[in-house]
Design a protein around this motif. Structure first.
Motif, mmCIF file in Angstrom:
data_model
loop_
_atom_site.group_PDB
_atom_site.id
_atom_site.type_symbol
_atom_site.label_atom_id
_atom_site.label_comp_id
_atom_site.label_asym_id
_atom_site.label_seq_id
_atom_site.Cartn_x
_atom_site.Cartn_y
_atom_site.Cartn_z
ATOM 1 N N ASN A 155 -30.381 -25.066 26.328
ATOM 2 C CA ASN A 155 -29.965 -23.837 27.141
ATOM 3 C C ASN A 155 -29.479 -24.469 28.519
ATOM 4 O O ASN A 155 -29.649 -23.836 29.579
ATOM 5 N N ARG A 156 -28.627 -25.037 28.423
ATOM 6 C CA ARG A 156 -27.691 -25.483 29.637
ATOM 7 C C ARG A 156 -26.232 -25.720 29.226
ATOM 8 O O ARG A 156 -25.816 -25.508 28.121
ATOM 9 N N THR A 157 -25.527 -26.060 30.002
ATOM 10 C CA THR A 157 -23.881 -25.875 29.949
ATOM 11 C C THR A 157 -23.683 -27.536 29.072
ATOM 12 O O THR A 157 -24.393 -28.355 29.278
ATOM 13 N N GLU A 158 -22.446 -27.607 28.701
ATOM 14 C CA GLU A 158 -22.095 -28.665 28.161
ATOM 15 C C GLU A 158 -22.000 -29.565 29.272
ATOM 16 O O GLU A 158 -21.942 -30.794 28.957
ATOM 17 N N LEU A 159 -21.504 -29.351 30.432
ATOM 18 C CA LEU A 159 -21.207 -30.281 31.558
ATOM 19 C C LEU A 159 -22.794 -30.823 31.800
ATOM 20 O O LEU A 159 -22.771 -32.066 32.251
ATOM 21 N N THR A 160 -24.033 -30.115 31.799
ATOM 22 C CA THR A 160 -25.075 -30.727 32.139
ATOM 23 C C THR A 160 -25.499 -31.726 31.221
ATOM 24 O O THR A 160 -25.811 -32.811 31.453
ATOM 25 N N GLN A 182 -21.787 -29.104 21.998
ATOM 26 C CA GLN A 182 -22.130 -27.846 22.214
ATOM 27 C C GLN A 182 -23.400 -27.595 21.558
ATOM 28 O O GLN A 182 -24.287 -26.546 21.946
ATOM 29 N N ALA A 237 -26.083 -28.351 24.055
ATOM 30 C CA ALA A 237 -25.987 -27.393 25.272
ATOM 31 C C ALA A 237 -26.910 -26.167 24.636
ATOM 32 O O ALA A 237 -27.667 -25.589 25.338
ATOM 33 N N ARG A 238 -26.763 -25.624 23.430
ATOM 34 C CA ARG A 238 -27.405 -24.797 23.161
ATOM 35 C C ARG A 238 -29.293 -25.141 22.894
ATOM 36 O O ARG A 238 -29.787 -24.194 23.354
#
Length: 87
Positions: A24-29, A17, A20-21
């Protein structure tokens, strides 16, 4: 004393998490980068699912080498150990 050392090591590890922050991307990315683009990470064995954690200096170096942009505000927050972050 052993527990204190363990706590010190763990506070230098960041979650999916957090990453991701940071990007600035999703956790999946971030998960895909970890799996397919050799993003440095640590696997901490668990009972059902192992925890994935990241060391900030290695991630920053990887980001520069892979031309990935970081959120500077989140980077400063993680570097200073701001306790308000959500892990």
């Amino acid at each position: 004393m052993k527990n204190q050392k363990h706590i010190e090591v763990m506070k230098d590890l960041f979650s999916l998490q957090d990453m991701a922050r940071l990007f600035n991307r999703t956790e999946l990315t971030v998960h895909i980068w970890k799996t397919k683009r050799d993003m440095p990470h640590i696997v901490i064995p668990g009972t059902t699912h192992p925890a994935i954690r990241f060391r900030l200096p290695k991630v920053v170096k990887w980001a520069a080498a892979n031309k990935k942009k970081l959120n500077e505000e989140v980077l400063r927050e993680l570097q200073t150990g701001d306790e308000s972050r959500v892990a």
